[in-house]
Motif scaffolding. Structure first.
Motif, PDB file in Angstrom:
ATOM      1  N   THR A  83       0.856  -1.193   0.000  1.00 56.93           N
ATOM      2  CA  THR A  83       0.000   0.000   0.000  1.00 56.93           C
ATOM      3  C   THR A  83       0.889   1.239   0.000  1.00 56.93           C
ATOM      4  O   THR A  83       2.001   1.227   0.545  1.00 56.93           O
ATOM      5  N   TYR A  84       0.395   2.293  -0.628  1.00 56.63           N
ATOM      6  CA  TYR A  84       1.129   3.545  -0.745  1.00 56.63           C
ATOM      7  C   TYR A  84       0.179   4.685  -0.419  1.00 56.63           C
ATOM      8  O   TYR A  84      -1.008   4.626  -0.758  1.00 56.63           O
ATOM      9  N   TYR A  85       0.706   5.719   0.206  1.00 55.60           N
ATOM     10  CA  TYR A  85      -0.100   6.874   0.586  1.00 55.60           C
ATOM     11  C   TYR A  85       0.665   8.159   0.320  1.00 55.60           C
ATOM     12  O   TYR A  85       1.894   8.200   0.396  1.00 55.60           O
ATOM     13  N   SER A  86      -0.087   9.214   0.043  1.00 53.77           N
ATOM     14  CA  SER A  86       0.545  10.519  -0.016  1.00 53.77           C
ATOM     15  C   SER A  86       0.857  10.954   1.421  1.00 53.77           C
ATOM     16  O   SER A  86       0.221  10.496   2.379  1.00 53.77           O
ATOM     17  N   ASP A  87       1.801  11.833   1.554  1.00 50.92           N
ATOM     18  CA  ASP A  87       2.191  12.300   2.883  1.00 50.92           C
ATOM     19  C   ASP A  87       1.033  12.996   3.589  1.00 50.92           C
ATOM     20  O   ASP A  87       0.919  12.935   4.819  1.00 50.92           O
ATOM     21  N   SER A  88       0.173  13.632   2.827  1.00 48.09           N
ATOM     22  CA  SER A  88      -0.909  14.417   3.430  1.00 48.09           C
ATOM     23  C   SER A  88      -2.001  13.552   4.062  1.00 48.09           C
ATOM     24  O   SER A  88      -2.763  14.042   4.895  1.00 48.09           O
ATOM     25  N   VAL A  89      -2.084  12.273   3.666  1.00 43.08           N
ATOM     26  CA  VAL A  89      -3.143  11.423   4.210  1.00 43.08           C
ATOM     27  C   VAL A  89      -2.598  10.264   5.042  1.00 43.08           C
ATOM     28  O   VAL A  89      -3.376   9.541   5.679  1.00 43.08           O
ATOM     29  N   LYS A  90      -1.309  10.090   5.038  1.00 41.95           N
ATOM     30  CA  LYS A  90      -0.704   8.967   5.768  1.00 41.95           C
ATOM     31  C   LYS A  90      -1.085   9.032   7.241  1.00 41.95           C
ATOM     32  O   LYS A  90      -0.980  10.076   7.878  1.00 41.95           O
ATOM     33  N   GLY A  91      -1.563   7.930   7.769  1.00 39.02           N
ATOM     34  CA  GLY A  91      -1.981   7.876   9.160  1.00 39.02           C
ATOM     35  C   GLY A  91      -3.448   8.216   9.371  1.00 39.02           C
ATOM     36  O   GLY A  91      -4.002   7.970  10.445  1.00 39.02           O
TER      37      GLY A  91
ATOM     38  N   VAL B 102     -12.711  -1.902  -4.023  1.00 36.70           N
ATOM     39  CA  VAL B 102     -11.644  -1.248  -3.281  1.00 36.70           C
ATOM     40  C   VAL B 102     -12.266  -0.139  -2.439  1.00 36.70           C
ATOM     41  O   VAL B 102     -13.215   0.523  -2.871  1.00 36.70           O
ATOM     42  N   TYR B 103     -11.708   0.039  -1.233  1.00 39.15           N
ATOM     43  CA  TYR B 103     -12.250   1.026  -0.308  1.00 39.15           C
ATOM     44  C   TYR B 103     -11.180   2.052   0.059  1.00 39.15           C
ATOM     45  O   TYR B 103      -9.981   1.758   0.027  1.00 39.15           O
ATOM     46  N   LEU B 104     -11.649   3.225   0.427  1.00 41.99           N
ATOM     47  CA  LEU B 104     -10.768   4.232   1.015  1.00 41.99           C
ATOM     48  C   LEU B 104     -11.445   4.727   2.287  1.00 41.99           C
ATOM     49  O   LEU B 104     -12.440   5.444   2.232  1.00 41.99           O
ATOM     50  N   GLN B 105     -10.928   4.279   3.421  1.00 41.50           N
ATOM     51  CA  GLN B 105     -11.437   4.733   4.712  1.00 41.50           C
ATOM     52  C   GLN B 105     -10.724   6.027   5.066  1.00 41.50           C
ATOM     53  O   GLN B 105      -9.497   6.047   5.155  1.00 41.50           O
ATOM     54  N   MET B 106     -11.511   7.075   5.253  1.00 39.49           N
ATOM     55  CA  MET B 106     -10.941   8.389   5.515  1.00 39.49           C
ATOM     56  C   MET B 106     -11.360   8.843   6.911  1.00 39.49           C
ATOM     57  O   MET B 106     -12.546   9.046   7.173  1.00 39.49           O
ATOM     58  N   ASN B 107     -10.397   8.983   7.793  1.00 40.11           N
ATOM     59  CA  ASN B 107     -10.644   9.422   9.170  1.00 40.11           C
ATOM     60  C   ASN B 107      -9.993  10.778   9.407  1.00 40.11           C
ATOM     61  O   ASN B 107      -9.127  11.204   8.645  1.00 40.11           O
ATOM     62  N   SER B 108     -10.403  11.422  10.473  1.00 39.67           N
ATOM     63  CA  SER B 108      -9.837  12.722  10.856  1.00 39.67           C
ATOM     64  C   SER B 108      -9.806  13.671   9.663  1.00 39.67           C
ATOM     65  O   SER B 108      -8.797  14.310   9.376  1.00 39.67           O
ATOM     66  N   LEU B 109     -10.928  13.762   8.992  1.00 41.21           N
ATOM     67  CA  LEU B 109     -10.987  14.571   7.776  1.00 41.21           C
ATOM     68  C   LEU B 109     -10.790  16.047   8.065  1.00 41.21           C
ATOM     69  O   LEU B 109     -11.197  16.558   9.111  1.00 41.21           O
ATOM     70  N   LYS B 110     -10.144  16.698   7.113  1.00 39.52           N
ATOM     71  CA  LYS B 110      -9.837  18.129   7.207  1.00 39.52           C
ATOM     72  C   LYS B 110     -10.487  18.869   6.041  1.00 39.52           C
ATOM     73  O   LYS B 110     -10.717  18.273   4.987  1.00 39.52           O
ATOM     74  N   PRO B 111     -10.755  20.155   6.200  1.00 37.03           N
ATOM     75  CA  PRO B 111     -11.337  20.914   5.083  1.00 37.03           C
ATOM     76  C   PRO B 111     -10.505  20.808   3.804  1.00 37.03           C
ATOM     77  O   PRO B 111     -11.067  20.801   2.704  1.00 37.03           O
ATOM     78  N   GLU B 112      -9.191  20.696   3.941  1.00 36.54           N
ATOM     79  CA  GLU B 112      -8.333  20.597   2.753  1.00 36.54           C
ATOM     80  C   GLU B 112      -8.445  19.248   2.048  1.00 36.54           C
ATOM     81  O   GLU B 112      -7.887  19.075   0.964  1.00 36.54           O
ATOM     82  N   ASP B 113      -9.183  18.301   2.631  1.00 38.60           N
ATOM     83  CA  ASP B 113      -9.456  17.029   1.956  1.00 38.60           C
ATOM     84  C   ASP B 113     -10.620  17.160   0.982  1.00 38.60           C
ATOM     85  O   ASP B 113     -10.905  16.220   0.225  1.00 38.60           O
ATOM     86  N   THR B 114     -11.296  18.299   0.995  1.00 41.58           N
ATOM     87  CA  THR B 114     -12.422  18.519   0.087  1.00 41.58           C
ATOM     88  C   THR B 114     -11.962  18.426  -1.359  1.00 41.58           C
ATOM     89  O   THR B 114     -11.028  19.114  -1.776  1.00 41.58           O
ATOM     90  N   ALA B 115     -12.621  17.546  -2.119  1.00 41.50           N
ATOM     91  CA  ALA B 115     -12.211  17.302  -3.500  1.00 41.50           C
ATOM     92  C   ALA B 115     -13.151  16.281  -4.120  1.00 41.50           C
ATOM     93  O   ALA B 115     -13.959  15.657  -3.429  1.00 41.50           O
ATOM     94  N   VAL B 116     -13.010  16.112  -5.426  1.00 39.59           N
ATOM     95  CA  VAL B 116     -13.621  14.968  -6.094  1.00 39.59           C
ATOM     96  C   VAL B 116     -12.609  13.836  -6.034  1.00 39.59           C
ATOM     97  O   VAL B 116     -11.438  14.016  -6.392  1.00 39.59           O
ATOM     98  N   TYR B 117     -13.056  12.682  -5.569  1.00 42.27           N
ATOM     99  CA  TYR B 117     -12.179  11.522  -5.416  1.00 42.27           C
ATOM    100  C   TYR B 117     -12.451  10.530  -6.545  1.00 42.27           C
ATOM    101  O   TYR B 117     -13.605  10.161  -6.800  1.00 42.27           O
ATOM    102  N   TYR B 118     -11.364  10.112  -7.194  1.00 42.24           N
ATOM    103  CA  TYR B 118     -11.454   9.197  -8.321  1.00 42.24           C
ATOM    104  C   TYR B 118     -10.763   7.882  -7.990  1.00 42.24           C
ATOM    105  O   TYR B 118      -9.662   7.870  -7.422  1.00 42.24           O
ATOM    106  N   CYS B 119     -11.396   6.806  -8.402  1.00 41.58           N
ATOM    107  CA  CYS B 119     -10.795   5.480  -8.325  1.00 41.58           C
ATOM    108  C   CYS B 119     -10.153   5.181  -9.680  1.00 41.58           C
ATOM    109  O   CYS B 119     -10.699   5.587 -10.726  1.00 41.58           O
ATOM    110  N   ALA B 120      -9.025   4.486  -9.665  1.00 41.52           N
ATOM    111  CA  ALA B 120      -8.333   4.170 -10.913  1.00 41.52           C
ATOM    112  C   ALA B 120      -7.778   2.758 -10.861  1.00 41.52           C
ATOM    113  O   ALA B 120      -7.447   2.245  -9.786  1.00 41.52           O
TER     114      ALA B 120
END
Length: 126
Positions: A56-64, A77-95
Motif C-alpha cells: 500500500t502507498y499513501y501521499s504524505d498528506s493522508v498517511k496515518g 476497493v475502499y478508502l477509509q478516511m478518518n480525521s478529515l480536514k477541510p483541505e481534503d475537500t475534493a472529487v475523489y477518483y478510483c483508478a
C-alpha cells in the motif's frame, strides 16, 4: 469492458469519517493496481493512495488518516478516511492499472492507470 463506480462521498464535518467504495467490473482488483486520486477546484489531480498485491502507498498528506483496502470477493476497493480536514475537500477518483506495480513511483503516477471512475464528491466543512 472495464468499469469503475465510486460511491460513498458526501458532506462531513472536520474530524469526521467517510468510507469510499469503488466497485469494479471487467477486471479483478486482486490482479490490478488500484489507486485513489483527488482533485480540488483549480488544482491538478493528485495521488492519494494505492494498493498493489500486498503493498500500500499513501501521499504524505493522508498517511496515518486514510486506509486503502480491497475485498477480492466483492471486487471492490475502499478508502477509509478518518480525521478529515477541510483541505481534503475534493472529487475523489478510483483508478485501475492492469499491471501490479510494486514500485511506489509507478503506483503514484496517474499515467500508470488506464481506467478511471467518474468521481465522487467529498466536502469537509470546518
Amino acid at each position: 469492458q472495464v468499469q469503475l463506480v465510486e460511491s460513498g462521498g458526501g458532506l462531513v464535518q472536520a474530524g469526521g469519517s467517510l468510507r469510499l467504495s469503488c466497485g469494479v467490473s471487467g477486471r479483478t482488483v486482486s490482479s490490478s493496481t488500484m489507486g485513489w486520486f483527488h482533485q480540488s477546484p483549480g488544482k491538478e489531480r493528485e495521488f492519494v493512495a494505492a494498493v498493489a498485491s500486498d503493498m500500500t502507498y499513501y501521499s504524505d498528506s493522508v498517511k496515518g488518516r486514510f486506509t486503502i483496502s480491497r475485498d477480492n470477493a466483492k471486487n471492490t476497493v475502499y478508502l477509509q478516511m478518518n480525521s478529515l480536514k477541510p483541505e481534503d475537500t475534493a472529487v475523489y477518483y478510483c483508478a485501475l492499472a492492469s499491471t501490479i506495480y510494486l514500485s511506489s513511483v509507478f503506483s503514484k503516477s496517474q499515467s500508470s492507470y488506464a481506467y478511471w471512475g467518474q468521481g465522487t464528491q467529498v466536502t469537509v466543512s470546518s
